[in-house]
Design a protein around this motif. Structure first.
Motif, PDB file in Angstrom:
ATOM      1  N   UNK B  22       1.253  -1.272   0.034  1.00 25.25           N
ATOM      2  CA  UNK B  22      -0.135   0.195   0.282  1.00 25.25           C
ATOM      3  C   UNK B  22       0.871   1.395  -0.138  1.00 25.25           C
ATOM      4  N   UNK B  23       2.089   1.227   0.756  1.00 27.27           N
ATOM      5  CA  UNK B  23       2.849   2.332   0.679  1.00 27.27           C
ATOM      6  C   UNK B  23       3.356   2.795  -0.491  1.00 27.27           C
ATOM      7  N   UNK B 193      -9.004  -5.947   3.162  1.00 24.75           N
ATOM      8  CA  UNK B 193      -9.359  -4.323   3.307  1.00 24.75           C
ATOM      9  C   UNK B 193     -10.764  -4.675   4.065  1.00 24.75           C
ATOM     10  N   UNK B 195     -14.160  -3.835   4.170  1.00 18.94           N
ATOM     11  CA  UNK B 195     -15.367  -3.012   3.652  1.00 18.94           C
ATOM     12  C   UNK B 195     -16.233  -3.201   4.224  1.00 18.94           C
ATOM     13  N   UNK B 199     -14.795   4.128   6.372  1.00 23.44           N
ATOM     14  CA  UNK B 199     -13.782   3.796   6.029  1.00 23.44           C
ATOM     15  C   UNK B 199     -12.797   3.508   5.281  1.00 23.44           C
ATOM     16  N   UNK B 200     -13.354   2.048   5.549  1.00 22.90           N
ATOM     17  CA  UNK B 200     -12.338   0.931   4.906  1.00 22.90           C
ATOM     18  C   UNK B 200     -11.423   0.948   5.074  1.00 22.90           C
ATOM     19  N   UNK B 202      -7.318  -0.580   6.357  1.00 22.06           N
ATOM     20  CA  UNK B 202      -6.601  -2.017   6.212  1.00 22.06           C
ATOM     21  C   UNK B 202      -5.875  -2.760   7.360  1.00 22.06           C
ATOM     22  N   UNK B 204      -3.624  -5.901   9.330  1.00 21.43           N
ATOM     23  CA  UNK B 204      -2.126  -5.646   9.011  1.00 21.43           C
ATOM     24  C   UNK B 204      -1.863  -7.042  10.215  1.00 21.43           C
ATOM     25  N   UNK B 225      -3.677  -6.477  12.961  1.00 19.43           N
ATOM     26  CA  UNK B 225      -3.326  -5.211  13.815  1.00 19.43           C
ATOM     27  C   UNK B 225      -4.914  -4.595  12.925  1.00 19.43           C
ATOM     28  N   UNK B 226      -5.806  -3.948  13.873  1.00 23.18           N
ATOM     29  CA  UNK B 226      -6.931  -3.321  13.520  1.00 23.18           C
ATOM     30  C   UNK B 226      -7.338  -1.651  14.406  1.00 23.18           C
TER      31      UNK B 226
END
Lengths: 590, 226
Positions: B22-23, B193, B195, B199-200, B202, B204, B225-226
């Motif tokens: 993503x980055x 993700x 959904x 704000x959806x 991500x 990890x 991790x959320x």
């Protein structure tokens, strides 16, 4: 580990990195104020002398990222913002200065600190017309300036170093916090950085700084996210990795080299700082030794250190194990190499290598041994850029094909096969320049070993039966026959005219060359029959190794066999120059 | 762990793959191994109904991890949804164009070369499962479709231009052996993700390549991790 995570770790190990909320910027002048706001003096902070004065790098409150908007920095900025004065003719300067003044007056309202009060009074009373020499030098325009109280300046304390200023800055910086999300670098919750700080110092990128992580156009965003939300990285992590990268990209930081158009940054991650430093200097020397311009004022103990380094490197190049040469580096040192290429305002990652330093050394040793040819090139162990120039048009550094250079460096670092496009690039250059030097021959040999998985001889191998190799040797002998007959001052030798077609389509060309060689040899025989006999023996020896049933003169040679052609040509040709003790005739040019 | 009775194993491979970090989305850099969301995408391309939800358990890496860098000319804007709506209402295409020459962006991509994976996954029934839905039925459908090579759309390895070939590994057949690299830490990797959340965001997890296998945490596990 990802690039950002490794950089964030490296930040923690940097001894003198700017703390959170600060960044290193080039500052030219300091405006020294009295307590009542009047200007006491203007001091030039730049180093160097004459025209080439370089601004000093200082740690100031984090630079705000501005592209085309007006956004003043805190307690420092360029003269257009601070004083409303600029060298060129700019309509925006008035607005920029007004923004700076307004921002600071708001922030400094009600302050009682002496330094901040002085700044406030200065800003209230300053007019751009006051900018006249001799107090305000002309060369100050468009430099970055900072402030200081006159009494503080003598003790080297600047306005932003004062505790009250730091408190104000810390409060202001945390004002607009975005919602907390999981950071993909650290794995913990934190406010997400909307824009990441700029990376400065990459060759070829924008002067104002480029971004490694950016989402400025519609095509780059996903799921309706804006800017930094596309890749949640916390403010702290964003600051950490950009601070580390900016530090590594500084000139003479000992952490960067230029390979083609990629700025390559490298760092070691070890619990023992000394081992990390040693690994970094080893790596720098791996890729650059041979051209290190020693500064004239190098100290005696540094000289001894560089001598020691040279000896260690030559031992590594000869194939000794790293465990014998530098046992501390064998394990426990993780080494990261990151190649950054510019793309307008963005940075793309050309390659990223992260592994134990021992593995990296082994890959480097493989690179050196693959490239070795006898006779060696003029400089004993050429640096990498010297090899890269062999694939560039006219040998100029700006013509090095950037993608190829990046892929090749990645292959060297990871010990992978070289890209095949490298072979076609080298062969094209040989054909265009008409010259096979030791560097080219080394690259060809390395390609054969790594990419085509063939055996390739280091020195002249008289038993090798490979078609391409034998034809290359034969071509060299024909060229030598021509030189012996007609002298070396011929305008165009058969190498200039026929190298390309001989290596690509031997069947067309070699009968012509053979007929020509017969004439040359008969002429040589009239002058020096011994030499003619030697040459004919050599031709006979080469042709002996060719089998009629195996199509010794094929209609075309494949790319890897063309590489062997070049290698054979190089070996045989240099054998003539080496064997000067064997010739019985006098006065033969060696 | 794999739900042995209702789990499947699918071998996927291709010429290139780009599981974009993503980055590093603009100048794409791929993760070292397949992400669980990409694996889910492949499975959903073969068989999916609202009644089931795929859960990826593990990903086996069969080929050495190699990268290659390519540069491609793309454009900088997306088709604007608002303009398209108004064009639909109007009934004509005026002003609905994108001149690629004026919007060029050259983007580099660092992609994986010749990857091959085995996806270990199982599915769970969702709230939308009706009375005639049961695990066995969907498992049979999936096995049949995967064995025949049927799919709703061509599965892809990360991005659509990198097509994936797939082959079902029958339950009693041995798994192909993963790469023999020493175990290493791959850092934080995208799990998927969310959904449904606003704000959806991500999600990890910390990925470990252990003897060539990456174990994916189950949904709802604290490792995510959320």
């Amino acid at each position: 580990m990802s690039v950002l995570a490794s950089l964030a770790r490296a930040y923690e190990r940097l001894p003198d990195a700017p703390p959170f909320g600060f960044s290193s910027e080039k500052i030219g002048f300091v405006i020294s104020l009295n307590e009542d706001g009047s200007v006491a003096s203007v001091t030039d902070l730049r180093g160097g002398s004459g025209k080439k004065r370089t601004p000093e790098l200082r740690q100031v409150p984090q630079a705000v990222k501005r592209a085309s908007g007006i956004a003043p920095n805190t307690f420092w900025d360029k003269t257009a913002y601070v004083l409303g004065v600029t060298a060129g003719d700019d309509k925006r300067t008035g607005r920029e200065h007004a923004a700076f003044v307004q921002r600071h007056l708001e922030m400094l309202e009600g302050t009682e600190d002496a330094g901040l009060l002085a700044l406030r009074r200065f800003l209230e009373s300053w007019r751009p017309e006051h900018f006249v020499p001799p107090l305000w030098p002309e060369e100050m325009k468009d430099q970055n300036v900072i402030f200081a109280l006159e009494s503080d300046r003598l003790q080297k304390i600047m306005l932003h170093d004062r505790p009250a200023a730091k408190a104000l800055w810390a409060r202001g910086a945390g004002a607009d916090e975005s919602a907390a999300q999981i950071c993909l670098v650290s794995g913990t919750r934190g406010p997400v950085a909307r824009l990441h700080p700029s990376i400065k110092g990459v060759w070829g990128a924008q002067q104002a700084g480029a971004a490694l992580v950016s989402f400025n156009l519609g095509a780059f965003t996903s799921y309706g996210h804006e800017q930094g939300d596309n890749a949640p990285v916390s403010e702290a992590a964003a600051f950490a990795y950009t601070a580390a990268l900016n530090r590594f990209l500084e000139k003479d930081s000992g952490h960067r080299i230029q390979i083609g158009d990629a700025s390559v940054v490298f760092w070691a991650d070890a619990s023992d700082l000394e081992a990390a430093d040693q690994a970094e200097s080893f790596f720098a020397a791996f890729l650059q030794e041979g051209d290190a311009a020693q500064p004239l004022d190098v100290k005696a103990d540094e000289k001894a250190a560089t001598e020691k380094l040279k000896i260690q490197l030559s031992r590594i190049r000869n194939g000794e194990q790293l465990a014998d040469v530098a046992p501390k580096l064998e394990s426990g040192v993780r080494f990261c190499v990151l190649g950054l290429a510019p793309n307008a305002a963005r940075l793309s990652i050309r390659f990223y290598f992260e592994d134990e330093f021992g593995t990296l050394t082994k890959n480097y040793q493989k690179f050196v041994s693959d490239m070795r040819v006898e006779p060696p090139p003029r400089e004993p162990s050429p640096p990498l850029w010297r090899y890269l120039r062999e694939i560039a048009v006219l040998g100029k550094a700006e013509n090095i094909p950037p993608n190829l250079a990046g892929e090749w460096t990645r292959a060297i670092l990871s010990g992978a096969p070289y890209p095949r496009t490298l072979l076609s690039a080298v062969l094209t250059r040989i054909r265009a320049d008409g010259e096979v030097n030791a560097l080219c021959a080394g690259i060809l040999k390395a390609l054969l070993i790594r990419t085509f998985k063939r055996e390739a001889p280091v020195a002249l191998d008289t038993e090798n039966r490979n078609k391409g190799y034998l034809l290359g040797r034969l071509f060299a002998v024909y060229e030598q026959a021509q030189v012996a007959a007609l002298g070396s001052k011929v305008n165009a030798t058969i190498k200039d005219k026929f190298y390309g077609s001989a290596s690509a389509q031997p069947r067309k060309v070699f009968p012509l060359l053979d007929k020509g060689a017969v004439n040359h040899l008969s002429k040589v025989g009239k002058q020096s029959p011994g030499r003619r006999v030697n040459l004919e023996k050599l031709i006979g020896a080469i042709m002996d190794l060719m089998e009629p049933g195996e199509d010794p003169f094929p209609a075309s040679l494949a790319a890897d066999e063309q590489a062997l052609f070049g290698l054979g040509y190089h070996h045989q040709r240099n054998a003539f120059f080496a064997k000067s003790t064997d010739t019985t005739e006098a006065g033969e040019p060696a | 762990m794999t739900n042995v009775s209702y789990g499947i194993r699918l071998k996927v491979w291709g010429e290139h793959a780009c599981f974009t970090r993503p980055e590093m989305k603009v100048e794409r850099v791929s993760y070292d191994v397949m992400t669980p969301s990409a694996a889910r995408g492949i499975l959903e391309a073969i068989h999916w109904k609202p009644a089931i939800r795929w859960v990826v358990d593990a990903i086996h890496v069969l080929e050495p991890i190699r990268f290659q860098s390519i540069r491609r000319n793309e454009v900088g804007s997306k088709a604007p949804a608002g303009k398209i709506k108004s064009a639909l209402k109007r009934g004509d295409l005026e002003d609905l164009s994108l001149l690629a020459d004026e919007d060029r962006q050259q983007r580099a991509s660092t992609v994986l070369v010749k990857p091959a994976y085995v996806i270990e996954a199982h599915f769970e029934l969702t709230a939308k499962a009706g009375p005639e839905d049961n695990e066995g039925k969907h498992l049979d459908i999936f096995n049949r479709r995967a064995a025949r090579g049927q799919c709703f759309h061509q599965p892809c390895l990360g991005t659509r231009e990198f097509a994936a070939y797939f082959e079902l590994i029958p339950p009693d057949a041995p798994l192909p052996s993963p790469i023999a690299e020493p175990s290493r830490d791959l850092g934080f990797m995208l799990w998927d993700i969310d959904h449904r959340a606003p704000g959806r965001p991500s999600l990890f997890f910390r990925a470990m390549l252990d003897q060539g296998v990456v174990r994916i945490p189950a949904p709802g596990s604290p490792e995510i991790r959320r």
